[in-house]
Design a protein around this motif. Structure first.
Motif, PDB file in Angstrom:
ATOM      1  N   ASN A 180      -9.583   0.143   5.953  1.00  0.00           N
ATOM      2  CA  ASN A 180     -10.550   0.738   4.897  1.00  0.00           C
ATOM      3  C   ASN A 180     -10.513   2.103   4.805  1.00  0.00           C
ATOM      4  N   GLN A 234      -4.454   2.720  -7.760  1.00  0.00           N
ATOM      5  CA  GLN A 234      -5.287   1.452  -7.833  1.00  0.00           C
ATOM      6  C   GLN A 234      -4.554   0.316  -7.272  1.00  0.00           C
ATOM      7  N   GLN A 263      -7.239  -6.748   3.999  1.00  0.00           N
ATOM      8  CA  GLN A 263      -8.593  -6.861   4.747  1.00  0.00           C
ATOM      9  C   GLN A 263      -9.140  -8.223   4.775  1.00  0.00           C
ATOM     10  N   GLY A 267      -9.137   6.231  -2.744  1.00  0.00           N
ATOM     11  CA  GLY A 267     -10.201   6.395  -3.696  1.00  0.00           C
ATOM     12  C   GLY A 267     -10.490   7.929  -3.952  1.00  0.00           C
ATOM     13  N   ILE A 285       0.892  -1.117   0.058  1.00  0.00           N
ATOM     14  CA  ILE A 285      -0.020  -0.123   0.033  1.00  0.00           C
ATOM     15  C   ILE A 285       0.881   1.319   0.068  1.00  0.00           C
ATOM     16  N   LYS A 318      -4.779   0.421  -3.693  1.00  0.00           N
ATOM     17  CA  LYS A 318      -6.064   0.193  -3.251  1.00  0.00           C
ATOM     18  C   LYS A 318      -6.651  -1.179  -3.070  1.00  0.00           C
ATOM     19  N   ARG A 319      -6.113  -1.959  -3.941  1.00  0.00           N
ATOM     20  CA  ARG A 319      -6.484  -3.286  -4.154  1.00  0.00           C
ATOM     21  C   ARG A 319      -5.513  -4.088  -3.157  1.00  0.00           C
ATOM     22  N   THR A 365      -7.740   3.827   4.903  1.00  0.00           N
ATOM     23  CA  THR A 365      -6.601   4.031   3.740  1.00  0.00           C
ATOM     24  C   THR A 365      -7.291   4.022   2.485  1.00  0.00           C
ATOM     25  N   ARG A 366      -8.147   2.830   2.061  1.00  0.00           N
ATOM     26  CA  ARG A 366      -8.654   2.515   1.131  1.00  0.00           C
ATOM     27  C   ARG A 366      -9.628   3.841   0.475  1.00  0.00           C
ATOM     28  N   ASN A 367     -10.406   4.385   1.377  1.00  0.00           N
ATOM     29  CA  ASN A 367     -11.174   5.431   0.906  1.00  0.00           C
ATOM     30  C   ASN A 367     -10.417   6.835   0.381  1.00  0.00           C
ATOM     31  N   CYS A 419      -5.126  -2.948  -0.153  1.00  0.00           N
ATOM     32  CA  CYS A 419      -6.025  -2.569   1.126  1.00  0.00           C
ATOM     33  C   CYS A 419      -6.896  -3.785   1.205  1.00  0.00           C
ATOM     34  N   SER A 420      -7.570  -3.912   0.071  1.00  0.00           N
ATOM     35  CA  SER A 420      -8.465  -5.019  -0.003  1.00  0.00           C
ATOM     36  C   SER A 420      -8.175  -6.411   0.323  1.00  0.00           C
TER      37      SER A 420
END
Length: 130
Positions: free
Chosen positions: A104, A69, A79, A111, A48, A72-73, A106-108, A75-76
């Motif tokens: 989450n 991107q 999770q 985004g 990340i 972000k992936r 971080t992901r937001n 991060c998922s």
């Protein structure tokens, strides 16, 4: 605040905290003995941070967005790995919730930054204002 280096990016700062929390969890729980899962979680949390940093020096916003991107992936991915960690009882529900929420967030943030960059494709990364 003007973003002049990748360390100024809020998503990178939070990602650093996430990475530190993963290392702390690995050091203080049975996760440290599950070498495969520990390695995956450390690599995805580090990814990340690293993708945000690498994308910042990409030269164009399109290139930066591509690396964001990836971040972000990651991060998922982290999770999902947290569920495995919880299921194997390497962490408590409270630890899971806190780390999941931080990933989450971080992901937001990533985004939102992608959305901002998408509206400013002609600007170079060193000229961002937050």
């Amino acid at each position: 605040m003007k973003i002049e280096r990748f360390e100024d990016i809020e998503a990178w700062q939070i990602a650093r905290e996430v990475c530190g929390a993963v290392y702390a969890l690995a050091a203080s729980s049975g996760l440290g003995k599950d070498f495969s899962l520990k390695d995956q979680m450390i690599r995805s949390s580090g990814s990340i941070m690293d993708n945000i940093a690498e994308g910042f020096d990409g030269g164009t916003n399109r290139e930066f967005i591509r690396f964001l991107q990836y971040a972000k992936r990651s991060c998922s991915e982290l999770q999902s790995q947290l569920y495995r960690c919880l299921d194997q009882r390497y962490c408590t529900t409270d630890q899971f919730d806190a780390l999941y929420a931080k990933a989450n967030l971080t992901r937001n943030k990533i985004g939102a930054f992608i959305n901002y960059l998408s509206k400013h494709l002609d600007r170079r990364p060193s000229t961002y204002d937050s």
